[in-house]
Scaffold this motif. Structure first.
Motif, PDB file in Angstrom:
ATOM      1  N   ASN A 109      93.034  73.703  42.526  1.00  0.00           N
ATOM      2  CA  ASN A 109      93.321  75.099  42.851  1.00  0.00           C
ATOM      3  C   ASN A 109      94.622  75.264  43.632  1.00  0.00           C
ATOM      4  N   LYS A 112      98.081  74.875  41.021  1.00  0.00           N
ATOM      5  CA  LYS A 112      98.193  75.762  39.857  1.00  0.00           C
ATOM      6  C   LYS A 112      99.610  76.257  39.614  1.00  0.00           C
ATOM      7  N   LEU A 130      93.462  75.318  35.145  1.00  0.00           N
ATOM      8  CA  LEU A 130      94.902  75.217  34.910  1.00  0.00           C
ATOM      9  C   LEU A 130      95.374  76.002  33.695  1.00  0.00           C
ATOM     10  N   ASN A 133      99.171  78.275  33.020  1.00  0.00           N
ATOM     11  CA  ASN A 133     100.448  77.819  33.574  1.00  0.00           C
ATOM     12  C   ASN A 133     101.182  76.991  32.529  1.00  0.00           C
TER      13      ASN A 133
END
Length: 265
Positions: A109, A112, A130, A133
């Motif tokens: 977390n 990210k 994830l 991204n």
């Protein structure tokens, strides 16, 4: 036979037969009945069996880990602190491997928004965290799904992990001691994490204070395989001193209080 190997064999016999007897195990392992009773008592505390008069029986959760959502709530604040501190070690261009532990999920977390990063994992929760991204390449190993941990296990996972050049492994465990090393509650998870440790140039172990002094069923690796251990401030200093004397770099994660929604303030 080592105590760990003996207890592993007891679990195997329970899986095959559904029941074991103290007298039979004592004869098979050539140890006293009192030794076997201590083995059964320990395995019962860890949730692998139920003791009976003269032996033990298999329970439904023998090879199951605690449900993920329950584990994720334990020491959540400490895991967040550990995860944030671990995220500071990630650099652009890194190829990292992340396990399916709830502590590692907290770590994810905090990465990210990283760029130019490859994350290899066997954990569905990590993959989902994830998503979105484009600067992070996520590689999922595949394998056999273990539904209670939202992770893949088995030979396919181990083979996939062995094929990558990994800079850093970020893993947690069921327990860690100087004697038994890094340990897990199932052999399947232990083998996957052992491959992560073997394949990484640097191993970062993420463990909250409850993990110290606990030895689960299967050993992942000895503590000397760890390059850096990150824990929280509730871990007793005398416990940390033992690991420092063993040559392990210790980092204690401290910081702000957790905010509503599971993020640090």
């Amino acid at each position: 036979m080592r105590a760990e190997d003996r207890r592993r064999e007891i679990i195997r016999r329970l899986d095959d037969q559904g029941i074991v007897r103290v007298s039979e195990l004592s004869s098979a392992f050539e140890v006293t009945e009192e030794t076997i009773r201590r083995d059964l008592e320990r395995l019962e505390k860890e949730g692998y069996l139920q003791r009976t008069h003269g032996g033990a029986i298999k329970i439904a959760s023998t090879q199951e880990e605690t449900a993920f959502h329950i584990r994720n709530m334990r020491n959540r604040y400490e895991k967040q602190l550990i995860g944030r501190k671990a995220a500071e070690l990630v650099r652009p261009g890194d190829v990292i491997v992340v396990d399916a532990s709830t502590t590692a999920l907290q770590f994810v977390n905090f990465i990210k928004d990283k760029k130019d990063l490859v994350v290899i994992t066997h954990a569905l929760k990590v993959v989902m965290a994830l998503v979105g991204n484009p600067d992070i390449t996520v590689i999922c190993t595949g394998g056999t799904l273990h539904s209670r941990t939202f992770s893949f296990v088995g030979p396919l996972v181990e083979k996939a992990l062995a094929s990558y050049n990994i800079n850093k492994a970020f893993i947690s465990c069921k327990g860690v001691t100087l004697e038994e090393g890094i340990t897990e509650s199932t052999e399947a998870q232990a083998r996957v994490k052992a491959q992560m440790v073997e394949g990484a140039k640097e191993v970062i172990l993420l463990v909250d204070h409850d993990k110290f002094g606990t030895a689960a069923l299967a050993t992942v690796a000895p503590v000397r395989a760890v390059d850096k251990l990150i824990t929280d401030a509730a871990t007793p200093e005398e416990e940390l001193a033992k690991f420092r004397r063993a040559g392990i770099e210790i980092v204690v994660a401290e910081g702000a209080k957790a905010a509503p929604g599971g993020c640090l303030a």
